[in-house]
Design a protein around this motif. Structure first.
Motif, PDB file in Angstrom:
ATOM      1  N   ARG A 199       0.845  -1.196   0.000  1.00 36.97           N
ATOM      2  CA  ARG A 199       0.000   0.000   0.000  1.00 36.97           C
ATOM      3  C   ARG A 199       0.878   1.243   0.000  1.00 36.97           C
ATOM      4  O   ARG A 199       1.977   1.236   0.556  1.00 36.97           O
ATOM      5  CB  ARG A 199      -0.926   0.003   1.215  1.00 36.97           C
ATOM      6  CG  ARG A 199      -1.937  -1.123   1.173  1.00 36.97           C
ATOM      7  CD  ARG A 199      -2.988  -1.065   2.251  1.00 36.97           C
ATOM      8  NE  ARG A 199      -2.652  -0.243   3.391  1.00 36.97           N
ATOM      9  CZ  ARG A 199      -2.980  -0.523   4.642  1.00 36.97           C
ATOM     10  NH1 ARG A 199      -3.651  -1.607   4.920  1.00 36.97           N
ATOM     11  NH2 ARG A 199      -2.641   0.279   5.620  1.00 36.97           N
ATOM     12  N   PRO A 200       0.403   2.339  -0.573  1.00 40.61           N
ATOM     13  CA  PRO A 200       1.208   3.567  -0.592  1.00 40.61           C
ATOM     14  C   PRO A 200       1.318   4.150   0.824  1.00 40.61           C
ATOM     15  O   PRO A 200       0.454   3.903   1.675  1.00 40.61           O
ATOM     16  CB  PRO A 200       0.425   4.496  -1.520  1.00 40.61           C
ATOM     17  CG  PRO A 200      -0.957   3.955  -1.565  1.00 40.61           C
ATOM     18  CD  PRO A 200      -0.867   2.482  -1.286  1.00 40.61           C
ATOM     19  N   PRO A 201       2.371   4.944   1.094  1.00 41.92           N
ATOM     20  CA  PRO A 201       2.574   5.515   2.427  1.00 41.92           C
ATOM     21  C   PRO A 201       1.681   6.730   2.686  1.00 41.92           C
ATOM     22  O   PRO A 201       2.149   7.837   2.970  1.00 41.92           O
ATOM     23  CB  PRO A 201       4.055   5.890   2.424  1.00 41.92           C
ATOM     24  CG  PRO A 201       4.351   6.193   1.005  1.00 41.92           C
ATOM     25  CD  PRO A 201       3.487   5.261   0.203  1.00 41.92           C
ATOM     26  N   VAL A 202       0.391   6.497   2.595  1.00 36.33           N
ATOM     27  CA  VAL A 202      -0.601   7.564   2.746  1.00 36.33           C
ATOM     28  C   VAL A 202      -1.410   7.310   4.015  1.00 36.33           C
ATOM     29  O   VAL A 202      -1.852   6.183   4.252  1.00 36.33           O
ATOM     30  CB  VAL A 202      -1.529   7.616   1.505  1.00 36.33           C
ATOM     31  CG1 VAL A 202      -2.652   8.608   1.691  1.00 36.33           C
ATOM     32  CG2 VAL A 202      -0.725   7.936   0.265  1.00 36.33           C
ATOM     33  N   CYS A 203      -1.589   8.347   4.827  1.00 33.70           N
ATOM     34  CA  CYS A 203      -2.367   8.226   6.055  1.00 33.70           C
ATOM     35  C   CYS A 203      -3.831   7.956   5.714  1.00 33.70           C
ATOM     36  O   CYS A 203      -4.437   8.706   4.945  1.00 33.70           O
ATOM     37  CB  CYS A 203      -2.247   9.508   6.875  1.00 33.70           C
ATOM     38  SG  CYS A 203      -3.287   9.524   8.358  1.00 33.70           S
ATOM     39  N   THR A 231       0.691  12.152   2.524  1.00 39.21           N
ATOM     40  CA  THR A 231       1.755  11.180   2.313  1.00 39.21           C
ATOM     41  C   THR A 231       2.843  11.397   3.355  1.00 39.21           C
ATOM     42  O   THR A 231       3.227  12.528   3.633  1.00 39.21           O
ATOM     43  CB  THR A 231       2.350  11.320   0.902  1.00 39.21           C
ATOM     44  OG1 THR A 231       1.304  11.110  -0.043  1.00 39.21           O
ATOM     45  CG2 THR A 231       3.456  10.312   0.666  1.00 39.21           C
ATOM     46  N   ASP A 276       6.624   9.662   5.318  1.00 39.66           N
ATOM     47  CA  ASP A 276       7.868   8.947   5.075  1.00 39.66           C
ATOM     48  C   ASP A 276       7.770   7.613   5.815  1.00 39.66           C
ATOM     49  O   ASP A 276       7.952   7.563   7.020  1.00 39.66           O
ATOM     50  CB  ASP A 276       9.042   9.777   5.591  1.00 39.66           C
ATOM     51  CG  ASP A 276      10.386   9.101   5.410  1.00 39.66           C
ATOM     52  OD1 ASP A 276      10.475   8.122   4.635  1.00 39.66           O
ATOM     53  OD2 ASP A 276      11.357   9.551   6.051  1.00 39.66           O
ATOM     54  N   ARG A 277       7.434   6.540   5.095  1.00 42.15           N
ATOM     55  CA  ARG A 277       7.249   5.228   5.722  1.00 42.15           C
ATOM     56  C   ARG A 277       8.610   4.581   5.949  1.00 42.15           C
ATOM     57  O   ARG A 277       9.418   4.485   5.041  1.00 42.15           O
ATOM     58  CB  ARG A 277       6.374   4.326   4.854  1.00 42.15           C
ATOM     59  CG  ARG A 277       6.225   2.942   5.464  1.00 42.15           C
ATOM     60  CD  ARG A 277       5.312   2.029   4.680  1.00 42.15           C
ATOM     61  NE  ARG A 277       5.607   2.007   3.278  1.00 42.15           N
ATOM     62  CZ  ARG A 277       4.687   1.798   2.335  1.00 42.15           C
ATOM     63  NH1 ARG A 277       3.436   1.610   2.643  1.00 42.15           N
ATOM     64  NH2 ARG A 277       5.026   1.800   1.067  1.00 42.15           N
ATOM     65  N   LEU A 289       4.833   5.689   9.981  1.00 41.19           N
ATOM     66  CA  LEU A 289       4.702   6.788   9.029  1.00 41.19           C
ATOM     67  C   LEU A 289       5.214   8.038   9.737  1.00 41.19           C
ATOM     68  O   LEU A 289       4.618   8.500  10.721  1.00 41.19           O
ATOM     69  CB  LEU A 289       3.232   6.946   8.627  1.00 41.19           C
ATOM     70  CG  LEU A 289       2.922   7.693   7.344  1.00 41.19           C
ATOM     71  CD1 LEU A 289       3.599   7.038   6.143  1.00 41.19           C
ATOM     72  CD2 LEU A 289       1.423   7.757   7.123  1.00 41.19           C
ATOM     73  N   HIS A 332       3.856  10.765  12.007  1.00 42.67           N
ATOM     74  CA  HIS A 332       2.710  11.465  11.420  1.00 42.67           C
ATOM     75  C   HIS A 332       1.509  11.396  12.349  1.00 42.67           C
ATOM     76  O   HIS A 332       0.741  12.362  12.453  1.00 42.67           O
ATOM     77  CB  HIS A 332       2.356  10.888  10.046  1.00 42.67           C
ATOM     78  CG  HIS A 332       1.099  11.486   9.501  1.00 42.67           C
ATOM     79  ND1 HIS A 332       1.058  12.778   9.019  1.00 42.67           N
ATOM     80  CD2 HIS A 332      -0.156  10.996   9.418  1.00 42.67           C
ATOM     81  CE1 HIS A 332      -0.187  13.054   8.652  1.00 42.67           C
ATOM     82  NE2 HIS A 332      -0.947  11.990   8.879  1.00 42.67           N
TER      83      HIS A 332
END
Length: 165
Positions: A52-56, A62, A64-65, A75, A119
């Motif tokens: 999965r993309p590093p999106v909350c 987005t 930094d995972r 994240l 995050h």
């Protein structure tokens, strides 16, 4: 296979009965993985796992995972560091040279150090009650509530009664 034929490579574990030599199904967490996952949750290492993309999932930003030593991902706020003494304990993240993130814990950070901010701490999609940035302070307050109640109960019931006679 006959009655006396057996596989010498399978050693039954004592006390587990006839299924003692079976291995747990693939994907079954072993005890240290369960502890690692619990630690990851306490540390806030709850970032979206690859692929999965590093999106909350709460605010859509987005981050930094980074992988953690517990095998989970955190994240972090991208390209942002802060003086470690200004960040609540338990939310101070550091990144090793290999890119692995680790939580600095609750202890007082060394003077002059910086850390990364998760995050989760800065997410506009969470309230402070959900983030609980000062969990340790909540534990101290709960302890003091119990202590105050105990002290009040002792005052209501003195150890010796006055002489009435």
């Amino acid at each position: 296979m006959g009655e006396h034929d057996h596989d010498d490579s399978i050693i039954p574990l004592p006390g587990l009965g006839p299924d003692g030599s079976r291995q747990p199904p693939a994907g079954t967490p072993v005890p240290w993985e369960i502890a690692d996952r619990a630690q990851a949750v306490r540390d806030g290492a709850t970032g979206p796992e690859p692929p999965r993309p590093p999106v909350c999932p709460r605010c859509g930003l987005t981050g930094d995972r980074r992988p953690t030593y517990t095998g989970q991902h955190v994240l972090l706020e991208p390209d942002r560091t802060a003086p470690a003494h200004l960040v609540p304990g338990g939310h101070r993240w550091h990144v090793d040279g290999n890119g692995t993130a680790w939580n600095g814990g609750l202890g007082e950070p060394p003077a002059g150090t910086t850390c990364r901010i998760p995050h989760q701490l800065a997410c506009p999609g969470l309230t402070l009650d959900e983030i609980q940035p000062w969990r340790w302070l909540t534990e101290v307050r709960e302890y003091n509530v119990r202590l105050a109640r105990r002290k009040a109960a002792e005052a209501a019931f003195p150890e010796s009664l006055p002489d009435a006679g």
